[in-house]
Motif scaffolding. Structure first.
Motif, short mmCIF file in Angstrom:
data_model
loop_
_atom_site.label_atom_id
_atom_site.label_comp_id
_atom_site.label_asym_id
_atom_site.label_seq_id
_atom_site.Cartn_x
_atom_site.Cartn_y
_atom_site.Cartn_z
N CYS A 277 -5.52 -7.42 -14.12
CA CYS A 277 -4.12 -7.03 -13.92
C CYS A 277 -3.86 -5.61 -14.41
CB CYS A 277 -3.26 -8.03 -14.69
SG CYS A 277 -1.60 -7.47 -15.01
N CYS B 223 5.71 -6.98 -17.43
CA CYS B 223 5.63 -6.87 -15.98
C CYS B 223 6.92 -7.33 -15.32
CB CYS B 223 4.45 -7.70 -15.46
SG CYS B 223 4.63 -9.47 -15.72
N MET C 188 7.31 -11.27 -16.28
CA MET C 188 7.37 -11.75 -17.65
C MET C 188 8.11 -10.74 -18.52
SD MET C 188 3.86 -13.55 -18.72
CE MET C 188 3.10 -12.19 -19.50
N TYR D 78 -2.81 -9.07 -21.97
CA TYR D 78 -2.34 -9.70 -20.73
C TYR D 78 -3.41 -9.73 -19.65
CZ TYR D 78 2.15 -8.96 -23.01
OH TYR D 78 3.18 -8.97 -23.91
N GLY D 79 -3.15 -10.55 -18.64
CA GLY D 79 -4.04 -10.63 -17.48
C GLY D 79 -5.15 -11.64 -17.67
N CYS E 66 -0.44 -15.90 -18.04
CA CYS E 66 -1.04 -15.14 -16.94
C CYS E 66 -2.04 -15.96 -16.13
CB CYS E 66 -1.77 -13.91 -17.49
SG CYS E 66 -0.69 -12.75 -18.36
N CYS F 114 -1.50 -16.35 -12.40
CA CYS F 114 -0.79 -15.27 -11.72
C CYS F 114 -1.72 -14.45 -10.82
CB CYS F 114 -0.17 -14.34 -12.77
SG CYS F 114 0.57 -12.87 -12.05
N VAL G 166 0.13 -12.19 -8.55
CA VAL G 166 1.20 -11.49 -7.83
C VAL G 166 0.84 -10.03 -7.53
CG1 VAL G 166 3.05 -12.98 -8.72
CG2 VAL G 166 2.44 -10.90 -9.95
N GLY H 86 1.11 -7.21 -10.14
CA GLY H 86 0.09 -7.14 -11.19
C GLY H 86 -1.26 -6.71 -10.64
N TYR H 87 -1.56 -7.09 -9.41
CA TYR H 87 -2.95 -6.93 -8.94
C TYR H 87 -3.15 -6.00 -7.75
CZ TYR H 87 -4.15 -10.61 -12.23
OH TYR H 87 -4.34 -11.31 -13.38
S1 SF4 Z 1 -1.23 -11.34 -14.98
FE1 SF4 Z 1 0.75 -11.54 -13.94
S2 SF4 Z 1 2.16 -12.44 -15.46
FE2 SF4 Z 1 0.35 -11.61 -16.56
S3 SF4 Z 1 0.95 -9.50 -17.13
FE3 SF4 Z 1 -0.18 -9.38 -15.19
S4 SF4 Z 1 1.47 -9.43 -13.63
FE4 SF4 Z 1 2.38 -10.19 -15.54
#
Ligand code: SF4
Ligand code: SF4
Length: 448
Positions: free
Chosen positions: A278, A295, A298, A318-319, A330, A333, A335, A338-339
């Motif tokens: 992420c 993000c 969150m 995170y991630g 995470c 996730c 989305v 993020g990715y």
């Molecule tokens: S993995 Fe998803 S929920 Fe976690 S920080 Fe990254 S975008 Fe945000």
């Protein structure tokens, strides 16, 4: 890479499961001033700004905001539910009207996208209408219209009949006037992939320029706890990574037939051909409370400055790395905020990625899908043919059987925000209510 700018959280709709209108103030007094919006765009200096909310077309200075961001040389996405788009385009026509514009006005009237009365107002604009700052078509701006399904599904989710039809009319008008149009699609646990493909075909036949698409995602500590204590399957509650990959199994084929925006690297991540980490800091969100971290989905805090947020947030908390979630929220996730930037930035670079990204984004685009009456009939499967959510669908949801399995609760609005995970606007975020609703739509359709 992209600034998600939320100048306000006020909205004219109350979509099932929308996090933003429930978790932030929707009072029109609570807005980010125009000067601040332009300053934060300069501060993080993302080449692209996605203006979202709430409904950005309610923002009183939306025209000035778009003009100001254009002056800064940025690419702009206006993420809208589509309801006020035609009004904004009528303002544009009034501001630029001359006899040269008349053929377009006539065409809009012929196609029932403009009334005779509105056309008269456009032909005889007041001085104020001539002087107004308006949203003009440019290759640097996209209307990004929120569409989560065909008529029946979409109107049910946005809880208002006629919204799908209005979106389609707005898209048609925008294309006639030379605007670029994208659609903003979120895939939920209950999203019918077949319906999604029909939607791509229909939108492509309208010559929509492309689609932004992302899996929806929610994290709820209570549900996680139930998985642990009651020995339930995560699939009962979450759009897990495995399920997301099943939903997106055909994304490569979709990308060959329809213009899906983003990177092919992110698409490979979505359908399970590779892993990414992420990079939420690359698509930051600014709203009335400040820079939202970590993000779009969150919220562990808000910061006054972008640099301050970059410096203070411990991003390595995170991630998901090599299948292991650094933060339990995470875990599932995937989305795009993020990715997708990870695919463009090459944070998990594999040989050939850059060429692949360039070829996909700058190579020739798929041709529009042939328009047909059949396709239109498939698309207008709701209120247009007497099947609105206030009639059959709502009856199905309110049936004794549906009451027993909780469908009514799905249709009612959530009163308490989920502080573990704040939902996103226009589809992203808390997806549980929408998932439940989509399940009921499927049931209602099957019962026909
Ligand atoms: S993995 Fe998803 S929920 Fe976690 S920080 Fe990254 S975008 Fe945000
Ligand atoms: S999802 Fe978008 S259109 Fe719907 S209520 Fe929320 S902000 Fe408004």
């Amino acid at each position: 890479m992209v600034l998600q700018l939320e100048p306000l959280h006020t909205c004219n709709l109350t979509c099932t499961g929308c996090g933003r209108i429930r978790e932030y103030s929707t009072n029109l007094k609570d807005m980010v001033p125009l000067e601040k919006c332009l300053a934060v765009a300069n501060e993080c200096d993302a080449p692209m700004v996605s203006i979202c909310g709430g409904e950005p077309l309610i923002y009183p200075k939306i025209e000035e905001l778009i003009a100001g961001l254009r002056e800064q040389g940025r690419v702009i996405y206006v993420c809208t539910n589509g309801v006020f788009m035609r009004k904004k385009m009528r303002d544009y026509l009034a501001a630029i009207y001359s006899p040269d514009v008349e053929p377009k006005v006539k065409r809009l009237i012929d196609e029932k996208l403009l009334s005779e009365k509105d056309a008269e107002a456009i032909r005889k604009p007041s001085d104020a209408a001539r002087a107004k700052v308006v949203i003009r078509p440019t290759k640097w701006m996209y209307w990004n219209v929120h569409v989560d399904g065909l008529e029946f599904t979409h109107d049910l989710i946005v809880e208002r009949e006629g919204v799908f039809k209005e979106c389609i009319e707005a898209i048609k008008m925008a294309k006639i006037l030379g605007y670029q149009v994208a659609t903003n699609i979120t895939v939920y646990k209950e999203t019918d992939v077949q319906e999604l493909e029909e939607m791509f075909k229909y939108l492509s036949s309208l010559e929509v320029d492309g689609h932004t698409i992302s899996p929806g995602y929610e994290y709820d500590a209570a549900k996680k706890d139930m998985v642990k204590r009651l020995n339930k399957q995560p699939e009962d509650f979450f759009l897990t990574r495995k399920m997301t990959r099943q939903k997106f199994a055909r994304i490569q084929q979709w990308g060959e037939k329809f213009t899906i925006f983003g990177t092919p690297v992110y698409q490979e991540f979505l359908d399970g051909r590779r892993e990414l980490t992420c990079t939420a800091w690359a698509i930051p969100t600014y709203n009335i409370k400040g820079w939202k971290a970590p993000c779009y989905l969150m919220t562990d805090g808000h910061y006054d400055g972008y640099q301050e947020m970059l410096a203070k947030v411990q991003w390595d908390k995170y991630g998901v790395v090599n299948g292991v979630a650094r933060d339990p929220r995470c875990e599932n996730c995937m989305v795009h905020c993020g990715y997708d930037p990870s695919g463009a930035l090459g944070t998990s670079y594999q040989s050939g990625d850059n060429w692949k990204n360039i070829k996909y984004n700058f190579g020739s685009k798929p041709k529009p899908w042939p328009a047909s009456q059949e396709l239109m009939k498939v698309a207008f499967n709701g209120v247009s043919i007497g099947k609105g959510h206030l009639a059959e669908a709502k009856a199905a949801i309110n049936s004794p059987r549906a009451a027993m399995n909780g469908a009514q609760a799905a249709f009612s609005r959530k009163a308490e925000p989920d502080h573990q995970h704040e939902g996103g606007a226009c589809g992203a975020g808390d997806t549980s209510e929408r998932d439940a609703l989509l399940a009921k739509i499927k049931d209602a359709k099957k019962a026909e």
